[in-house]
Every structure is written in C-alpha cells, then in structure tokens.
Design a protein around this motif. Structure first.
Motif, short mmCIF file in Angstrom:
data_model
loop_
_atom_site.label_atom_id
_atom_site.label_comp_id
_atom_site.label_asym_id
_atom_site.label_seq_id
_atom_site.Cartn_x
_atom_site.Cartn_y
_atom_site.Cartn_z
N TYR A 60 0.85 -1.19 0.00
CA TYR A 60 0.00 0.00 0.00
C TYR A 60 0.89 1.24 0.00
O TYR A 60 1.92 1.27 0.68
N TYR A 61 0.47 2.28 -0.71
CA TYR A 61 1.28 3.50 -0.72
C TYR A 61 0.43 4.70 -1.13
O TYR A 61 -0.64 4.54 -1.74
N GLY A 62 0.90 5.88 -0.79
CA GLY A 62 0.21 7.11 -1.15
C GLY A 62 0.80 7.74 -2.39
O GLY A 62 1.99 7.58 -2.68
N VAL A 63 -0.04 8.45 -3.12
CA VAL A 63 0.40 9.13 -4.35
C VAL A 63 -0.25 10.50 -4.41
O VAL A 63 -1.45 10.65 -4.12
N ASP A 64 0.53 11.50 -4.76
CA ASP A 64 -0.01 12.83 -5.01
C ASP A 64 -0.32 12.95 -6.49
O ASP A 64 0.55 12.77 -7.34
N VAL A 65 -1.58 13.24 -6.79
CA VAL A 65 -2.02 13.38 -8.18
C VAL A 65 -2.50 14.81 -8.37
O VAL A 65 -3.63 15.16 -8.05
N ASN A 66 -1.60 15.66 -8.86
CA ASN A 66 -1.93 17.06 -9.11
C ASN A 66 -2.56 17.73 -7.88
O ASN A 66 -3.58 18.41 -7.97
N GLY A 67 -1.93 17.50 -6.74
CA GLY A 67 -2.38 18.15 -5.52
C GLY A 67 -3.42 17.39 -4.74
O GLY A 67 -3.81 17.81 -3.65
N LYS A 68 -3.89 16.26 -5.24
CA LYS A 68 -4.88 15.44 -4.53
C LYS A 68 -4.23 14.09 -4.21
O LYS A 68 -3.72 13.41 -5.10
N THR A 69 -4.24 13.73 -2.94
CA THR A 69 -3.59 12.50 -2.53
C THR A 69 -4.56 11.33 -2.51
O THR A 69 -5.73 11.47 -2.18
N GLU A 70 -4.05 10.15 -2.88
CA GLU A 70 -4.85 8.93 -2.90
C GLU A 70 -3.98 7.76 -2.48
O GLU A 70 -2.75 7.84 -2.47
N ILE A 71 -4.62 6.66 -2.13
CA ILE A 71 -3.90 5.46 -1.71
C ILE A 71 -4.09 4.36 -2.75
O ILE A 71 -5.21 4.09 -3.20
N ARG A 72 -2.97 3.73 -3.12
CA ARG A 72 -2.99 2.66 -4.12
C ARG A 72 -2.50 1.36 -3.51
O ARG A 72 -1.92 1.34 -2.42
N TYR A 73 -2.67 0.31 -4.29
CA TYR A 73 -2.44 -1.03 -3.76
C TYR A 73 -2.02 -1.96 -4.89
O TYR A 73 -2.52 -1.88 -6.00
N SER A 74 -1.04 -2.83 -4.58
CA SER A 74 -0.66 -3.90 -5.50
C SER A 74 -0.48 -5.16 -4.68
O SER A 74 -0.06 -5.11 -3.52
N GLU A 75 -0.85 -6.31 -5.27
CA GLU A 75 -0.69 -7.56 -4.54
C GLU A 75 -0.07 -8.63 -5.44
O GLU A 75 -0.11 -8.55 -6.68
N LEU A 76 0.53 -9.61 -4.79
CA LEU A 76 1.18 -10.72 -5.49
C LEU A 76 0.14 -11.79 -5.75
O LEU A 76 -0.40 -12.41 -4.83
N GLN A 77 -0.17 -12.01 -7.03
CA GLN A 77 -1.15 -13.01 -7.42
C GLN A 77 -0.50 -13.99 -8.38
O GLN A 77 -0.01 -13.60 -9.44
N GLU A 78 -0.47 -15.26 -7.99
CA GLU A 78 0.12 -16.32 -8.82
C GLU A 78 1.52 -15.95 -9.27
O GLU A 78 1.91 -16.17 -10.42
N GLY A 79 2.27 -15.35 -8.33
CA GLY A 79 3.67 -15.06 -8.57
C GLY A 79 3.96 -13.73 -9.23
O GLY A 79 5.12 -13.36 -9.39
N THR A 80 2.92 -12.99 -9.64
CA THR A 80 3.11 -11.73 -10.35
C THR A 80 2.39 -10.60 -9.62
O THR A 80 1.26 -10.77 -9.15
N TRP A 81 3.03 -9.44 -9.53
CA TRP A 81 2.43 -8.29 -8.87
C TRP A 81 1.44 -7.60 -9.80
O TRP A 81 1.73 -7.34 -10.97
N THR A 82 0.26 -7.32 -9.26
CA THR A 82 -0.79 -6.70 -10.06
C THR A 82 -0.48 -5.22 -10.32
O THR A 82 0.21 -4.57 -9.51
N THR A 83 -0.97 -4.71 -11.41
CA THR A 83 -0.86 -3.28 -11.69
C THR A 83 -1.50 -2.50 -10.54
O THR A 83 -2.63 -2.80 -10.15
N PRO A 84 -0.80 -1.52 -9.99
CA PRO A 84 -1.37 -0.78 -8.85
C PRO A 84 -2.72 -0.19 -9.19
O PRO A 84 -2.95 0.34 -10.27
N LYS A 85 -3.64 -0.28 -8.22
CA LYS A 85 -4.96 0.29 -8.40
C LYS A 85 -5.31 1.16 -7.20
O LYS A 85 -4.80 0.97 -6.10
N VAL A 86 -6.19 2.11 -7.41
CA VAL A 86 -6.60 3.03 -6.36
C VAL A 86 -7.62 2.35 -5.46
O VAL A 86 -8.58 1.76 -5.94
#
Length: 462
Positions: A225-251
């Motif tokens: 889990y991590y935070g991201v600043d998107v043009n002055g607005k902060t959001e939290i994203r997430y990536s997980e290990l599925q079947e050996g591969t990390w998923t594309t981060p999603k909000v």
C-alpha cells in the motif's frame, strides 16, 4: 512535512521559510520595487537552495509584470535548477499559457526541444493537459521524447489513465512499441539491493513520475500500500502478489474533494489506517487532518471511520505506526504552545478495543523543532522519524532513537548521509522481516538494508 493541500505547492513554498530566501519570497509576491532594492546587494542571477532563479519564481507565482521586468534587466532565461528544470518548465508545470508562450519566445534556439522536451511533455501528461501536449509537439518536441526515467509521453499517459491524451498521441504517430511493459515477480517485486546503498524501489512501477510516499507491506509481503499525489490530490494505491506476479497498482482510496495518504496496517491487518482531511460526515467541507481507518470486510474495505477523540483533535495529526500490542505512534501539533507550532510525537495505548489518552514522548525525541512521520519497531526497540532541525542535512531528515535498558529512549540521532540528502526524507517503514527500511526521498520511494540501523545502534551504545 505532511499536509493534504497540494504537495506541489508545499515543495515550491518550502524555500520561503528562511529569512535567507527573502528575495525569492519578494519575487513570488511580485513586488518589483522591493525586489529592485534587494538586487542592489544581490546578483540578478542568484539561485535559491534548490537552484531556482528569480525568473523561476516569477513564472511559478504567475507574476507577468515581474517576468518582463527581470527580462529587461538581463536575467538569464534558460537557467536550470537542481533538477534541470528551467522557467519554461515552470510555465508548463503550472499550466500558464501566456508565460509559456513568453518563455518559448525567449529560447535562443531549438535546443530546448531535445534537452528538455521529454520532461516538459511528461509534466503536461501528468497534468492531464492535452492543450500543452499539443503545443509542445507543435513547437518541435518529439512526440516520443523520453524523460529521465526512459518513459515516453504515451507510456505515462497510459499509466496515469490520461486516456484522452493517450488517444491523441497514438492518432498523431506515437510509437506504442516504446511503451515499457512491466511484469514484476517474486518477493519485494523482484527488486534487488546491492550493498547498503539506498535505491529507488520498483522504478516505473511503484516509483514513477508522480509523487509517491507513505508505503507499507503487509506481514506476508504479498500486498503493498502507498500514497500518491495526483496534481495536488492524494490517494492510496495497492498492489498484490497473485500467482507469482504483482498486479498493476490500483486506487483503493480516493475522493474528488478529500485527500488520503500515509497508509498503515493495524497489527492484525484487519484495518488500514491513514490520514485525511475528510469531513466527519463524509460530505462536508475539508477539515483539519485526522487519523482514520477502514475495516477489512468480505466485500473489500468499509467506509472511512475516524480514529476518535483520544487520537484526533481540532489540529493536525500525521502518520501512523503500531507496536505488536497495538499502541499507536503518531504526530500532532495540537499541544504546541504559542511559541512553538511544530509537531511532536505521541503514543496511545490500545486497551479493550479503545485508544487511550495520547501521551507525548520525552525530550529525547521531541524538541522545539518539527518531529513527525514516526515508525515504531513492532517490539518498540527503536523509533525512526522525520525532523527538521538546524543541524540537519536537508529540509527534513530521518532520525533514530533506541529503547534503553531502563525503558527510556536514547537521544535521537541523525541517520546520516547514507539516507539523508539536501532534500526531504520522510515516511519511514521497516518490513516485517526486519531486513529493509523504506522511506520517501526526491518524490520517490526508496529502500535500503536495515544494516544501517544496526550500525547506528552500535554507535549510540558504544
């Protein structure tokens, strides 16, 4: 230093806190008479601690009259700051079309399109400003110009869901084959460390052109889990290990009005804590920054829940970490006196399902300076936190303190130049296996071996 106002604004204005920066404050205010007075004793091409000239400041602060005044006085118009950005970049960054055109007219030749084109297009894409993308390409910037990270505008547009820009780029000849495909596998996203040198973590996957911070792995190491600043607005994203591969981060936490950042899991991982300026009712205007959490449910995460009055006040509370027993460590400026408006570090024990009254840590940790962004070791054997102190190496450094045999904390010490730079280091986190320290620096997430903690402990107690 954490606020849910625009991180871009904070990064720009940080230089205004020092008296030595008075001339740049004057430039940002557009006070021509005052600036001319100061220039009697200062060379016009002076640069601040981040390498920014008076013209950088005038453009960034949208002072058109001052821009013309400085140009008439002979200021250099293509000066690069410490990151290689020119006043032209500032016009793109702050989406100022009149000053962009003016800076463009002041370029001595077309060299800027090759030297800076990739970074300018990258910023325009991050701003999701199709007009600026079109202007840059129309003025000679290669539509596939790569930035310092090796990414093309199309790659950035697709990664940040700037779909309108991505479509335009493809329709106008952008090469889709140049878009880097990221497939990360295994523990720690397949990243490797060499020695004790800090490195950017997962470049172009987690650490990107955006501003990432506040990262945390779960205990199993298969969710991030991590935070991201998107043009002055902060959001939290997430990536997980599925079947050996990390998923594309999603909000997983974002809002059109409120910001969310600094994620941290509770000891049993049933809650995800974070900070937000969300109104108590979830619909009103932004309030002061509080600590919140969401509960893990069978259908995902619950709606945000405020952590309550023993934690939150009418002032600001920042960052969260926990001991194994559930004691929360965090920072607040709620109890500062009239002469000290800085944040200090507090802790609150978790008893019978409730947080207890928060207690301030000793003067071994807290000073009259700013202390925040605290990570506590789960066994409470050490603390790492961000502080802004006179002896620091930069605008904000990481410090460490160790628990002594008598239960008190050792006097905190700077973690040194293996970690700290002339910039701002913040958001520390140590992985559950105790092997790696993660933190934010230069708008990216870095990681380094915790051997540095062992070395510092030896130095403190010997």
């Amino acid at each position: 230093m954490k606020s849910l106002i625009s991180f871009s604004a904070l990064l720009l204005l940080c230089c205004l806190t020092s008296n030595a920066q008075n001339i740049y404050r004057t430039a940002c205010q557009g006070n021509i008479a005052r600036l001319d007075s100061l220039l009697l004793d200062t060379e016009i091409n002076t640069q601040d601690e981040r390498g920014r000239s008076l013209l950088h400041w005038a453009v960034a602060c949208n002072k058109e009259k001052l821009v013309e005044h400085l140009v008439a006085k002979g200021i250099a118009t293509t000066t690069e700051d410490n990151d290689g950005a020119t006043p032209l970049y500032m016009a793109v960054r702050f989406q100022n079309t009149p000053l962009f055109n003016r800076m463009l007219a002041l370029q001595p030749n077309s060299e800027w399109t090759k030297r800076h084109g990739g970074e300018l297009l990258a910023k325009a894409v991050l701003n999701k400003d199709l007009v600026f993308v079109q202007q840059l390409v129309a003025n000679g910037v290669d539509i596939d110009a790569k930035n310092k990270r090796g990414n093309t505008p199309l790659a950035i547009a697709q990664k940040t869901n700037a779909n309108e820009i991505a479509t335009w780029l493809i329709e106008n000849g952008a090469d889709e084959k140049l878009v880097q495909k990221m497939l990360l596998k295994g523990p720690y996203m397949g990243q490797e460390l060499s020695g004790n040198k800090a490195k950017v973590f997962a470049p172009n996957f987690i650490s990107t052109e955006e501003y990432e911070f506040g990262s945390v792995f779960n205990k199993a190491g298969d969710a991030f889990y991590y935070g991201v600043d998107v043009n002055g607005k902060t959001e939290i994203r997430y990536s997980e290990l599925q079947e050996g591969t990390w998923t594309t981060p999603k909000v997983i936490l974002a809002h059109e009005k409120y910001g969310y950042n600094d994620p941290f899991l509770s000891p049993d991982e049933s809650r995800l804590y974070f900070i937000s300026n969300q109104a108590m009712d979830g619909v009103g205007e932004q309030k002061d920054i509080d600590i919140w959490y969401v509960n893990r449910t069978e259908n995902g995460w619950s709606k945000p829940v405020n952590a309550g009055p023993n934690i939150n006040t009418s002032n600001e509370e920042y960052y969260i970490s926990f001991t194994n027993e559930g004691t929360m460590y965090f920072a607040t400026d709620a109890y500062s006196d009239e002469n000290n408006k800085n944040h200090d570090i507090y802790y609150s024990k978790f008893v019978n399902g409730e947080f207890q009254k928060a207690m301030r840590l000793s003067d071994a940790i807290n000073t009259d300076a700013y202390e925040a962004d605290v990570f506590v070791a789960p066994d409470e054997s050490y603390l790492i936190f961000c502080a802004q102190r006179r002896e620091g190496l930069g605008r904000g450094d990481l410090y460490i303190s160790f628990k002594k045999a008598d239960g008190s904390w050792s006097t905190s010490v700077n973690m040194g130049d293996k970690i700290n730079t002339e910039g701002h280091e913040l958001c520390p986190f140590v992985t559950q296996d105790g092997k790696y320290l993660f933190y934010t620096s230069k708008q990216d997430i870095y990681w380094v071996s915790t051997e540095i903690i062992t070395e510092l402990k030896t130095a403190v107690f010997n």
